[in-house]
Write a protein that holds these residues in place. Structure first.
Motif, short mmCIF file in Angstrom:
data_model
loop_
_atom_site.label_atom_id
_atom_site.label_comp_id
_atom_site.label_asym_id
_atom_site.label_seq_id
_atom_site.Cartn_x
_atom_site.Cartn_y
_atom_site.Cartn_z
N SER A 107 0.84 -1.19 0.00
CA SER A 107 0.00 0.00 0.00
C SER A 107 0.88 1.24 0.00
CB SER A 107 -0.89 0.01 1.25
OG SER A 107 -1.40 1.30 1.49
N SER A 110 0.95 2.50 3.64
CA SER A 110 1.24 1.66 4.80
C SER A 110 2.16 0.51 4.41
CB SER A 110 -0.06 1.08 5.38
OG SER A 110 0.22 0.15 6.42
N ASN A 112 2.36 -2.03 6.17
CA ASN A 112 1.76 -3.22 6.77
C ASN A 112 0.68 -3.87 5.90
OD1 ASN A 112 3.17 -3.17 9.35
ND2 ASN A 112 2.02 -1.30 9.76
N ILE A 113 0.31 -3.23 4.79
CA ILE A 113 -0.72 -3.78 3.91
C ILE A 113 -0.06 -4.17 2.58
CG2 ILE A 113 -2.90 -3.40 2.74
CD1 ILE A 113 -3.13 -3.48 5.77
N CYS A 126 -3.41 -8.17 2.42
CA CYS A 126 -3.04 -8.85 3.67
C CYS A 126 -2.49 -7.84 4.67
CB CYS A 126 -1.98 -9.92 3.40
SG CYS A 126 -2.58 -11.29 2.39
N ASP A 127 -2.88 -8.00 5.94
CA ASP A 127 -2.38 -7.14 7.01
C ASP A 127 -1.22 -7.86 7.71
OD1 ASP A 127 -1.93 -5.51 9.19
OD2 ASP A 127 -4.05 -5.17 9.60
N ARG A 129 0.43 -6.91 10.20
CA ARG A 129 0.34 -6.80 11.67
C ARG A 129 -0.47 -7.94 12.25
NH1 ARG A 129 -1.95 -0.82 11.05
NH2 ARG A 129 -3.13 -2.11 9.58
N LYS A 133 -3.03 -11.84 7.64
CA LYS A 133 -4.44 -12.18 7.44
C LYS A 133 -5.02 -11.41 6.27
CE LYS A 133 -8.72 -12.73 10.07
NZ LYS A 133 -9.36 -12.55 11.39
N VAL A 135 -7.52 -9.24 4.60
CA VAL A 135 -8.49 -8.28 5.13
C VAL A 135 -9.38 -7.69 4.04
CG1 VAL A 135 -7.12 -7.70 7.15
CG2 VAL A 135 -6.77 -6.43 5.02
N ASN A 187 -13.50 -10.72 7.08
CA ASN A 187 -12.31 -11.50 6.72
C ASN A 187 -12.62 -12.94 6.35
OD1 ASN A 187 -10.63 -9.33 7.26
ND2 ASN A 187 -10.55 -9.81 9.44
#
Length: 416
Positions: A107, A110, A112-113, A126-127, A129, A133, A135, A187
């Motif tokens: 992203s 971010s 984290n994405i 996917c996240d 963090r 997972k 999302v 999810n």
């Protein structure tokens, strides 16, 4: 943004603007090459991915500093995520994909994405963090039909829009659009309510859409490349496909990858391992380097062994450079070729490369380059400050590897 079909096929751009040179005028002579400083890049660290037949298809990263994230998409459909500082530190492996990966990207807002697009017609977010997972999921929303196989994707710089290019299917090739902000927060993989498709274009390409590139600063500008030979540039703020198509550039080849340089300039690599440089307003490329020219004039390689990877923008000089390689029985060579107003010059030797490189990613702040390829190796390259090659010196033979090749190498194909 309203996405509809166009009433007519797009017109080719007819520009009267003239450039000062073309493919031949941008070829650099031997005397020019000899006066160019060449530096060496050495392997700072590397990682061998698991699996004898597993290799790297694509790379992406974040421009955070000093520590940044890197992701490698693998041939076994997995994604390996690293934290990168002085070395490669594996963060996690994502195993949710069930078909070949055609693109990955973090992203823009971010680290984290992570997004991944697969050939079966699905894009997942996917996240990291949450242990990777899923999302959000984006799919073609057509009812009672198979998902369209994807061939490429990209994310707008404002992190709002995803575009995906499809293979040629049912007589059409599509560019599909989703609004990231409307992604389903549920999810559950069994939930039928996924991210709704905004719409698509299907009149501007006649074959697989192999590459998409949003402009870094003009959030409504999207470029697309296809095996039909066209590079199309769209203004997504317009109400229809016909009015959105601003430029259609004919490469007279099959487009592999495209990217933005600055303003309205584009680079393009083809499936025949050529490089083209375009101004959107011109009818012909202002720079054109075919495979034989790159191999003989700039790399001292045999044409059949030469391949191109992609173009990056150097953080030190500000000039773009082409990463290109040579794959022979004597070894795997890798070079950087800078491109500026004077043409193309050999600028960098990568010492100790052991594989045919499939993709590369450049961290602008540190000047580090990451490569991955058919040997299943991820290399982090840094400049060797102590061994700059002096001006007027003859080309230096590349350092050879230790002669030991991974067992997976024998399963790989040549780049031609």
């Amino acid at each position: 943004m309203q996405l509809t079909s166009a009433s007519e096929m797009p017109r080719m751009v007819d520009s009267t603007r003239k450039r000062n040179g073309n493919s031949e005028s941008h070829n650099t002579s031997d005397s020019d090459k000899n006066h160019a400083n060449r530096c060496e890049m050495i392997v700072a660290t590397e990682d061998l991915v698991p699996g004898d037949d597993n290799y790297v298809l694509a790379l992406c990263g974040t421009q955070h500093e000093p520590e940044f994230r890197l992701c490698a998409a693998m041939s076994d459909y997995s994604c390996i995520v690293y934290n990168v500082n002085e070395g490669l530190s594996k963060l996690m492996s994502l195993e949710h994909n069930t078909s070949p990966i055609v693109g990955i990207k973090f992203s823009p807002s971010s680290k984290n994405i992570l997004f991944a697009a697969t050939r079966d017609g699905e894009i997942t977010a996917c996240d990291l963090r949450a242990k990777g997972k899923v999302v959000a999921e984006m799919r073609d929303g057509s009812v009672d039909s198979k998902l369209k196989p994807l061939a490429s994707f990209d994310i707008s710089s404002d992190d709002k829009l995803i575009a995906a290019g499809t293979e040629h299917i049912g007589g059409d090739a599509f560019i599909l659009f989703w609004d990231i902000r409307y992604s389903s927060p549920n999810n559950s993989r069994s939930d039928s309510r996924k991210n709704d498709l905004l719409g698509g274009y299907w009149e501007s390409h006649m074959d697989d859409v192999t590459s998409l590139a949003f402009h870094s600063s003009k959030i409504d500008v999207l470029a697309s490349g296809s095996t039909d030979g066209l590079i199309n540039v769209f203004d997504l703020s317009q109400s229809s496909e016909d009015s959105a198509l601003n430029y259609s550039l004919n490469t007279e080849s099959s487009v592999d990858r495209i990217g933005w340089l600055e303003n309205d300039h584009l680079w393009c690599t083809t499936h025949t391992h050529c490089l083209q440089l375009w101004d959107c307003e011109d009818a012909t490329p202002y720079g054109k380097y075919d495979r034989s020219t790159i191999a003989a004039n700039f790399m001292h390689e045999d044409q059949d062994s030469c391949y191109v990877v992609r173009v990056h923008k150097s953080s030190s000089s500000g000039d773009p450079f082409l990463l290109a390689g040579g794959s022979t029985i004597k070894g795997e060579h890798l070079h950087g070729l800078t491109i500026n107003s004077e043409g193309m010059k050999w600028c960098t030797d990568f010492i100790g490369n052991k594989q045919l490189v499939r993709d590369s990613w450049y961290h602008a702040k540190s000047g580090c380059l990451i490569t991955g390829g058919e040997g299943g190796v991820i290399n982090l390259w840094k400049q060797n400050e102590k061994t700059l090659i002096q001006q007027n010196s003859e080309p230096k033979p590349l350092a050879k590897s230790n002669g030991k090749s991974s067992g997976r190498d024998k399963h790989r194909t040549k780049p031609y």
